[in-house]
Design an enzyme around this catalytic site. Sequence first.
Site, PDB file in Angstrom:
ATOM      1  N   CYS A   2       3.195   4.710  -0.736  1.00  0.00           N
ATOM      2  CA  CYS A   2       1.832   4.222  -0.517  1.00  0.00           C
ATOM      3  C   CYS A   2       0.847   5.254   0.017  1.00  0.00           C
ATOM      4  CB  CYS A   2       1.818   3.014   0.426  1.00  0.00           C
ATOM      5  SG  CYS A   2       2.937   1.703  -0.031  1.00  0.00           S
ATOM      6  N   LEU A  52       3.283   2.013  -3.600  1.00  0.00           N
ATOM      7  CA  LEU A  52       4.432   2.425  -4.402  1.00  0.00           C
ATOM      8  C   LEU A  52       5.589   1.547  -3.937  1.00  0.00           C
ATOM      9  CD1 LEU A  52       5.767   4.463  -6.408  1.00  0.00           C
ATOM     10  CD2 LEU A  52       6.293   5.884  -4.414  1.00  0.00           C
ATOM     11  N   ILE A  54       8.916   0.231  -2.935  1.00  0.00           N
ATOM     12  CA  ILE A  54      10.218   0.783  -2.553  1.00  0.00           C
ATOM     13  C   ILE A  54      11.122  -0.318  -2.008  1.00  0.00           C
ATOM     14  CG2 ILE A  54      11.426   2.454  -1.102  1.00  0.00           C
ATOM     15  CD1 ILE A  54       9.653   3.848  -3.087  1.00  0.00           C
ATOM     16  N   ILE A  55      10.582  -1.117  -1.095  1.00  0.00           N
ATOM     17  CA  ILE A  55      11.321  -2.208  -0.451  1.00  0.00           C
ATOM     18  C   ILE A  55      10.579  -3.516  -0.695  1.00  0.00           C
ATOM     19  CG2 ILE A  55      12.011  -3.164   1.793  1.00  0.00           C
ATOM     20  CD1 ILE A  55      12.496  -0.300   2.733  1.00  0.00           C
ATOM     21  N   ASN A  76       1.661   3.222   5.285  1.00  0.00           N
ATOM     22  CA  ASN A  76       2.206   4.231   4.380  1.00  0.00           C
ATOM     23  C   ASN A  76       3.466   4.787   5.015  1.00  0.00           C
ATOM     24  OD1 ASN A  76       2.630   6.475   2.661  1.00  0.00           O
ATOM     25  ND2 ASN A  76       1.329   7.762   3.954  1.00  0.00           N
ATOM     26  N   GLU A  78       8.010   4.565   5.597  1.00  0.00           N
ATOM     27  CA  GLU A  78       9.220   3.740   5.655  1.00  0.00           C
ATOM     28  C   GLU A  78       9.666   3.614   7.106  1.00  0.00           C
ATOM     29  OE1 GLU A  78      10.357   2.162   3.176  1.00  0.00           O
ATOM     30  OE2 GLU A  78       9.482   3.223   1.474  1.00  0.00           O
ATOM     31  N   GLY A 365      16.898  18.282   2.179  1.00  0.00           N
ATOM     32  CA  GLY A 365      17.453  18.857   3.401  1.00  0.00           C
ATOM     33  C   GLY A 365      16.403  19.532   4.258  1.00  0.00           C
TER      34      GLY A 365
END
Length: 647
Positions: A2, A52, A54-55, A76, A78, A365
Amino acid sequence: MCGICGKLNLKTNLPPIETSLLNEMNDAIAHRGPDDAGVYVSGEVGLGNRRLKIIDLSTGHQPISNEDGTIWVVYNGETYNYQELTTFLKAKGHVFKTSTDTEVIVHLYEEFGEDCVKKLWGMFGFALWDIKKKKLLIARDRVGIKPLYYALTPEALVFGSEIKSILRDQSIEAVPDPEVLDQFLTYHYVPGEKTLFKGISKLPPGHLMMVENGKVEIKQYWDLNFPESAAEKSEKEYEEELVALLKQTVSDHMISDVPVGILLSGGVDSTGVLSFAVEQTGKQVNTFTIGFEGQNFADERPYARMAAERYGARHHEATITASEFSECISRYVWHMEEPVCEPPAIALYYITKVAREHVTVLLSGEGGDEAFAGYQNYRNLYWMEQAKSAMGPLAQLASGGMGAVGKATGLQRFKKYAPLMGMPFESYYLSRTTDPSDSFNAMKEQLYTSGFRADLSQNGSAVVTRQLMERTAGLDTLSRMLYLDTKTWLPDDLLVKADKMTMANSLELRVPLLDHRVLEFAAALPRSLKLRGLTTKYLLKKALTDRVPEQILNRKKTGFPVPYASWIRNEMKDKVREVLTDRKTFERGYFERAAIERILEENAREGRHSKEIFSLLVVELWHRIFADGSGYADSHALHGCDAVRLQ
């Protein structure tokens, strides 16, 4: 996930916020959230979101409110502990209408007020409007994984995940700040709260902003602390604790209702993340890496391929050419918004374009070197400072001796470190992007016009990191470098690159090694478990010994070796010269033509100044895209970055 935007009028006599403005602001960041869009507008406030998914793919439309519609949020990022928080909040009597992590925030706010942000584990930028209190709360995650910008005028606060969104408000102009330009050419990114856009700032990582009754307060809610003494544990106990922490962190970052992949660099950190990710899923994992066309370039692909084969991943590779790199620079500048000398970002754009065909979320990473002291300059400068301390007044003599040896033999290491032997640490360490032995900063006096120099503050371009140095005066040298880079280089260079280039392709990048729990664990480690002798990242490598192939674990660190220096000197030299010696470039009044010509000639003859030339190119393209014209650029007018060759 988002992008957010919004505006709050600070005075009561102003006309209401218009829905059309919020829609325009949303449109400017459509690439961040192509799946959905929403706005909330009520009188003096407007909030916007591009989503966007995702969940919770079926619900979760934003903005989201609490049960009675008195609190609204746009979000915006997670929140990786949202399931535990949801359980806690339901037990408190809160009623949820979605299964998304976004809704957790409004109910947490009802319970804890502004302290709700301390309960969130993850990456985020959000804005919350409390109708009853007429209060706006905006917040950014602890480390700065997600960006959040704002412009504060006497009449209003305008904010967004990207500056492009803010510039859709006609009251905000794209005017360059000369002092920030000087900072950029010192660091090759812009550290701290300012941006090159005068009047547009970054909300710092680990901070929140509260606006109530026209008053604005910015407050820090988290900082990275380096204890004076470490806990009394054995090395084995620390190792076991780190492995358990990484397992949990990667597991948390795998939470998604859409496919997740891994961005492989061919190094220790991304291979380690892959090893933990494979344990969390019964599905075959997609991995991605990129290489460059041409001979004599370092190639990470064989090592990435080795890691993928070790863990049975479905591996994807791509190759870009000098021509494709060159064509993409304007789009790179448009998406980055802040000038950053980060050529690997263009390669990241290309590989995430490939990845988006297979996944919506990528893990990388990123951050292992900043957390666990993986860069060679951390090792070299730490031991140099130890030597200086032991030698006392003789360090000045050693400086002269090393300089003489370097001049006589041509050995670059002696040339680099000789002047530092006679300088206090605080005087030369600005960031790992700056090399005090490089002649470019000295050349700036010749590069700048007299008029431009007159516009600059007497405080100097290093004021941001000097202030951070003062905070860390009691820490050891290694901790000071790690703290400084975590507060500047990490959010203002690496993470802004990671966010902007992946979101440009509507793909979310997650960085489990920068979970604040990992950073806090690493900061509390004894120095010898990060840097032991000449071994960098000691404990992390030891913890990953059984997970990372020996050829990867013990290879010399190369970073992400984009061969842009060769391309600037050869394939791109005509384009670079055309831009940097153009009449329009000099009419801006920053640079002397003779100095630019000299830098280009030295590059052609000796290969010097590649980073500086790329930075100057970025500066001029930034002006053409943002400062010239209407104040914001139309991405569809930019060419390049549309082709990538798969292998």
